[in-house]
Motif scaffolding. Structure first.
Motif, short mmCIF file in Angstrom:
data_model
loop_
_atom_site.label_atom_id
_atom_site.label_comp_id
_atom_site.label_asym_id
_atom_site.label_seq_id
_atom_site.Cartn_x
_atom_site.Cartn_y
_atom_site.Cartn_z
N CYS A 101 0.83 -1.21 0.00
CA CYS A 101 0.00 0.00 0.00
C CYS A 101 0.86 1.26 0.00
O CYS A 101 0.65 2.18 -0.79
N LEU A 102 1.86 1.30 0.88
CA LEU A 102 2.69 2.49 1.00
C LEU A 102 3.63 2.63 -0.18
O LEU A 102 3.85 3.73 -0.70
N LEU A 103 4.19 1.51 -0.64
CA LEU A 103 5.10 1.58 -1.78
C LEU A 103 4.37 1.95 -3.06
O LEU A 103 4.96 2.52 -3.98
N PHE A 104 3.07 1.65 -3.13
CA PHE A 104 2.29 2.00 -4.31
C PHE A 104 2.02 3.50 -4.39
O PHE A 104 1.36 3.97 -5.33
N LEU A 105 2.53 4.28 -3.43
CA LEU A 105 2.46 5.73 -3.54
C LEU A 105 3.47 6.28 -4.54
O LEU A 105 3.48 7.49 -4.81
N LEU A 106 4.31 5.41 -5.08
CA LEU A 106 5.34 5.84 -6.03
C LEU A 106 4.81 6.75 -7.14
O LEU A 106 5.39 7.81 -7.39
N PRO A 107 3.72 6.39 -7.84
CA PRO A 107 3.25 7.30 -8.91
C PRO A 107 2.92 8.70 -8.41
O PRO A 107 3.16 9.69 -9.13
N SER A 108 2.39 8.79 -7.20
CA SER A 108 2.08 10.11 -6.65
C SER A 108 3.35 10.91 -6.40
O SER A 108 3.42 12.11 -6.71
N VAL A 132 -6.23 11.21 -4.19
CA VAL A 132 -6.88 9.92 -3.92
C VAL A 132 -5.88 8.95 -3.30
O VAL A 132 -6.20 8.20 -2.35
N GLY A 133 -4.64 8.93 -3.83
CA GLY A 133 -3.62 8.03 -3.29
C GLY A 133 -3.30 8.32 -1.83
O GLY A 133 -3.22 7.40 -1.01
N PHE A 134 -3.14 9.59 -1.50
CA PHE A 134 -2.81 9.94 -0.11
C PHE A 134 -4.01 9.70 0.82
O PHE A 134 -3.83 9.35 1.99
N LEU A 135 -5.22 9.90 0.32
CA LEU A 135 -6.39 9.56 1.12
C LEU A 135 -6.41 8.06 1.43
O LEU A 135 -6.74 7.64 2.55
N GLY A 136 -6.06 7.26 0.43
CA GLY A 136 -5.99 5.82 0.64
C GLY A 136 -4.99 5.44 1.71
O GLY A 136 -5.25 4.57 2.56
N VAL A 137 -3.84 6.11 1.71
CA VAL A 137 -2.82 5.84 2.74
C VAL A 137 -3.33 6.22 4.12
O VAL A 137 -3.11 5.50 5.11
N LEU A 138 -4.02 7.36 4.22
CA LEU A 138 -4.57 7.77 5.51
C LEU A 138 -5.58 6.75 6.02
O LEU A 138 -5.63 6.45 7.23
N SER A 164 -5.73 5.34 -7.63
CA SER A 164 -4.81 6.46 -7.84
C SER A 164 -3.71 6.10 -8.82
O SER A 164 -3.40 6.86 -9.75
N GLY A 165 -3.13 4.93 -8.62
CA GLY A 165 -2.05 4.50 -9.51
C GLY A 165 -2.52 4.28 -10.93
O GLY A 165 -1.84 4.68 -11.89
N LEU A 166 -3.69 3.69 -11.10
CA LEU A 166 -4.21 3.43 -12.44
C LEU A 166 -4.54 4.74 -13.15
O LEU A 166 -4.30 4.89 -14.36
N LEU A 167 -5.10 5.70 -12.42
CA LEU A 167 -5.39 7.01 -13.01
C LEU A 167 -4.11 7.68 -13.49
O LEU A 167 -4.05 8.28 -14.56
N THR A 168 -3.05 7.55 -12.68
CA THR A 168 -1.77 8.14 -13.06
C THR A 168 -1.21 7.47 -14.30
O THR A 168 -0.70 8.13 -15.21
N LEU A 169 -1.30 6.14 -14.37
CA LEU A 169 -0.80 5.41 -15.54
C LEU A 169 -1.54 5.84 -16.81
O LEU A 169 -0.94 5.98 -17.88
#
Length: 318
Positions: free
Chosen positions: A102-109, A133-139, A276-281
């Motif tokens: 979960c935390l490592l998947f913040l890479l795209p952000s 969205v990615g940071f909300l997911g981490v929270l 979040s990651g898919l939107l970034t891709l």
């Protein structure tokens, strides 16, 4: 073989590559911290040398590992590669696998943020929305104030930022930089930095520990080679997107072997981070820039595998 079947084959190879990366990361978890993180990183880097013959191009020289068009940026990749590799190992040692991913998947952000700061990229609201969205997911996953955070959470954040720095440098250097040089910078960084740091604490692994260490290093190298194969068969976006299948492996490994569990808030956070990651891709595909692949692999080298370099006629068109 038709273009459609070739693309399908590439996507299937990509899924297999990310599964191999997940097994590599699970090997770190299986050590349960019995081998110091620096020693694990050093051993993994030694075994990752096995991928070099597959990365070396026909016209490349082995000395290209040390050559570069921009020495300062090469040195930053050197440091970022070592930091990311060591931080990822600490992350998988200290955290449940699903939480680590979960935390490592913040890479795209982080790539988006650093691209604005250092590359002066024009980032529109869609990509900023993906970051939020990615940071909300981490929270949602971490629930700060309601649960104790550990060094593993800090290591995961450092690992994601280090990998993001490596990708931003990759974009800055452009396709003129040889893939062997890009791979060599991170690999040499991990070898030298972890080799020096482990001198104060070295353990003699048991046969079982050697098995897990070999699994970590060799599977990481194999995953990179498989991703390179996938990138020659399918467009980069299709190769990068299956990386999120690693979360399925993480949940399965955690439940079956490490007594981990995923509660409802964590499941919701996982969904938000993946979205979040898919939107970034999707946005990266439209902008035709190198895509951050396999963001959670322990060796932090996999973005090289799907990045075209000068003279790489087999590289996918973005």
């Amino acid at each position: 073989m038709t273009a459609a079947s070739t693309t399908l084959r590439g996507v299937l190879v990509a899924f297999a590559a990310y599964a191999v990366f997940a097994f590599s990361d699970a090997s770190i978890k299986a050590l349960h911290g019995t081998v110091p993180s620096f020693q694990v990183a050093f051993t993994g880097a030694i075994l990752s040398l096995a991928a070099l013959p597959f990365i070396k191009g026909p016209s490349d020289s082995w000395l290209d590992i040390f050559r570069t068009t921009n020495r300062p940026l090469w040195l930053v990749r050197f440091v970022a590669g070592a930091t990311g590799a060591i931080a990822s190992i600490i992350t998988f040692t200290k955290l449940p696998m699903a939480e680590a991913f979960c935390l490592l998947f913040l890479l795209p952000s982080f790539v988006t943020i650093l691209s604005v700061i250092f590359l002066k990229e024009d980032v529109r609201w869609q990509r900023w929305a993906a970051v939020i969205v990615g940071f909300l997911g981490v929270l949602v996953v971490l629930r700060p104030g309601f649960r104790e955070l550990s060094v593993g959470h800090l290591a995961a954040t450092i690992g994601a930022i280090s990998a993001a720095i490596a990708i931003v440098i990759l974009r800055k250097l452009g396709p003129a930089e040889k893939r062997l040089s890009l791979y060599g910078a991170s690999l040499l960084g991990t070898l030298i930095v972890s080799g020096l740091l482990m001198l104060s604490q070295v353990v003699v692994p048991s046969p079982q520990q050697w098995l897990f260490l070999a699994s970590y290093g060799l599977l990481g190298a194999a995953g990179n080679v498989m991703l390179m194969t996938a990138a020659r068969l399918a467009p980069a976006t299709l190769v990068a997107t299956p990386q999120y299948s690693q979360m399925i492996w993480a949940i399965a490994f955690g439940y079956l072997f490490f007594n981990d569990s995923v509660d409802l808030p964590m499941a919701l956070g996982i969904v938000l981070i993946i979205c979040s990651g898919l939107l970034t891709l999707i946005r990266e595909r439209k902008r035709q820039v190198p895509l951050p692949a396999a963001v959670a692999s322990g060796d932090a080298q996999s973005q090289i595998a799907t990045t075209p370099v000068e003279g790489d006629v087999d590289a996918p068109t973005r």
